[in-house]
Design a protein around this motif. Structure first.
Motif, PDB file in Angstrom:
ATOM      1  N   VAL A   1       0.844  -1.207   0.000  1.00 50.77           N
ATOM      2  CA  VAL A   1       0.000   0.000   0.000  1.00 50.77           C
ATOM      3  C   VAL A   1       0.875   1.252   0.000  1.00 50.77           C
ATOM      4  O   VAL A   1       0.616   2.215  -0.735  1.00 50.77           O
ATOM      5  N   GLY A   2       1.915   1.224   0.801  1.00 48.86           N
ATOM      6  CA  GLY A   2       2.849   2.351   0.840  1.00 48.86           C
ATOM      7  C   GLY A   2       3.542   2.572  -0.492  1.00 48.86           C
ATOM      8  O   GLY A   2       3.731   3.718  -0.932  1.00 48.86           O
ATOM      9  N   LEU A   3       3.920   1.488  -1.163  1.00 54.50           N
ATOM     10  CA  LEU A   3       4.546   1.596  -2.485  1.00 54.50           C
ATOM     11  C   LEU A   3       3.574   2.232  -3.481  1.00 54.50           C
ATOM     12  O   LEU A   3       3.965   3.108  -4.261  1.00 54.50           O
ATOM     13  N   LEU A   4       2.319   1.790  -3.452  1.00 55.42           N
ATOM     14  CA  LEU A   4       1.321   2.363  -4.354  1.00 55.42           C
ATOM     15  C   LEU A   4       1.109   3.850  -4.049  1.00 55.42           C
ATOM     16  O   LEU A   4       0.930   4.660  -4.974  1.00 55.42           O
ATOM     17  N   ASP A   5       1.156   4.218  -2.774  1.00 54.80           N
ATOM     18  CA  ASP A   5       1.020   5.630  -2.395  1.00 54.80           C
ATOM     19  C   ASP A   5       2.137   6.474  -3.014  1.00 54.80           C
ATOM     20  O   ASP A   5       1.893   7.563  -3.564  1.00 54.80           O
TER      21      ASP A   5
ATOM     22  N   TYR B   1      -4.761  -5.852  -4.806  1.00 52.85           N
ATOM     23  CA  TYR B   1      -4.392  -4.461  -5.121  1.00 52.85           C
ATOM     24  C   TYR B   1      -4.536  -4.152  -6.613  1.00 52.85           C
ATOM     25  O   TYR B   1      -4.172  -3.060  -7.055  1.00 52.85           O
ATOM     26  N   ARG B   2      -5.071  -5.096  -7.365  1.00 49.78           N
ATOM     27  CA  ARG B   2      -5.117  -4.938  -8.832  1.00 49.78           C
ATOM     28  C   ARG B   2      -5.997  -3.765  -9.252  1.00 49.78           C
ATOM     29  O   ARG B   2      -5.609  -2.973 -10.125  1.00 49.78           O
ATOM     30  N   THR B   3      -7.157  -3.631  -8.640  1.00 42.26           N
ATOM     31  CA  THR B   3      -8.070  -2.539  -9.019  1.00 42.26           C
ATOM     32  C   THR B   3      -7.418  -1.184  -8.799  1.00 42.26           C
ATOM     33  O   THR B   3      -7.508  -0.284  -9.648  1.00 42.26           O
ATOM     34  N   ARG B   4      -6.728  -1.029  -7.676  1.00 38.65           N
ATOM     35  CA  ARG B   4      -6.073   0.247  -7.402  1.00 38.65           C
ATOM     36  C   ARG B   4      -4.910   0.483  -8.365  1.00 38.65           C
ATOM     37  O   ARG B   4      -4.726   1.609  -8.856  1.00 38.65           O
TER      38      ARG B   4
END
Length: 228
Positions: free
Chosen positions: A151-155, A186-189
Motif C-alpha cells: 500500500v505504501g509503495l502504491l502511495d 491491489y489490482r483494481t487500485r
C-alpha cells in the motif's frame, strides 16, 4: 623495469578483442539508447562463455571504464564476492543504461547485500540510483513480497511517478504493473493509478509485444496467467 602480470596481459587481449568486435552500425543503434559501445551482445556473451568466471579479470575490466568491457565484466564476475560499498560505488559509476541494468539484474540481485542496497538506493536523491532501488523492489514484489508495504509503495507511485525522470519513472511503472499482476487484492487500485496518470500510455510498442502502459500490461499478463 615494469613487470606485466598475467591479468594485465589478459585485460589487454580482451580489450583488443572487444575493439575488433566493435561494429559502427551497432554502435549507432546502441548510442540512441544511451549505451556507448558497438559490440553485438550475442558476441559479447560468446566471449564471456569462453572466459568463464574470473573475478580478478572482471574487476580489472570494470576499472577500464569502457562500456563493452564493463558489460563483459558483469558476465564473468562472481556476484556474491562483492562487498556492499563496492556495489554502491559501481552503480554510481554505471551511467550507461545497459551496464546499470546488468549490474542490478546479474550481480546485485544475487548478492547477499541486495536487500540493504534496495532500501538505501530507493531513498537516494539521484534518480538513476533510485531506479535501481525500485528495480530490486519489483523483484521482491514478484518473488518475496512478505514484509513489503505494498500500500505504501502504491502511495509513493501515485504521488511521484507522473513527474519522475525517465529511468526512475520506468522503474516505478514496472513496480506498479508487478503489484497489479501478482497481487489481486491491489489490482483494481493499480489499474486505476495507471489509468489516471497515463504514464507510458503512448509508448511505441512493436507488433506482438505488450505495451508498458500499466493497465494494458497488467490486464494482458493476468489473462495469460488465467489461460495457463
Amino acid at each position: 623495469m615494469a613487470v606485466t602480470t598475467p591479468t594485465e596481459t589478459m585485460v589487454a587481449e580482451v580489450m583488443a578483442e572487444l575493439a575488433a568486435l566493435d561494429d559502427p552500425k551497432a554502435r549507432a543503434v546502441n548510442e540512441r539508447h544511451g549505451d556507448d559501445h558497438g559490440v553485438n551482445l550475442s558476441k559479447l556473451r560468446a566471449v564471456a562463455k569462453r572466459l568463464k568466471t574470473q573475478q580478478e579479470l572482471a574487476c580489472r575490466l570494470w576499472e577500464t571504464g569502457d562500456t563493452a568491457a564493463r558489460l563483459l565484466a558483469l558476465l564473468i564476475c562472481r556476484p556474491k564476492a562483492f562487498e556492499r560499498d563496492a556495489l554502491d560505488a559501481m552503480l554510481r559509476e554505471a551511467r550507461a543504461p545497459k551496464v546499470h541494468d546488468w549490474l542490478v539484474n546479474y550481480v546485485v540481485k544475487k548478492n547477499p547485500h541486495s536487500e540493504e542496497l534496495r532500501q538505501a538506493w530507493s531513498a537516494d536523491p539521484d534518480p538513476v540510483v533510485a531506479s535501481a532501488g525500485w528495480a530490486l523492489t519489483t523483484e521482491r514484489v514478484a518473488k518475496k513480497p512478505e514484509a513489503l508495504d505494498l500500500v505504501g509503495l502504491l502511495d509513493v507511485i501515485e504521488a511521484e511517478m507522473k513527474d519522475a525522470p525517465d529511468r526512475l519513472q520506468w522503474a516505478m511503472n514496472h513496480c506498479l504493473a508487478q503489484i497489479g499482476i501478482e497481487h489481486a487484492e491491489y489490482r483494481t487500485r493499480a489499474l486505476a493509478i495507471g489509468e489516471r496518470l497515463e504514464v507510458l500510455k503512448d509508448y511505441p510498442t512493436s507488433p506482438g509485444c505488450t505495451s508498458p502502459f500499466a493497465p494494458i500490461w497488467i490486464t494482458e499478463m493476468v489473462r495469460r496467467q488465467n489461460a495457463e
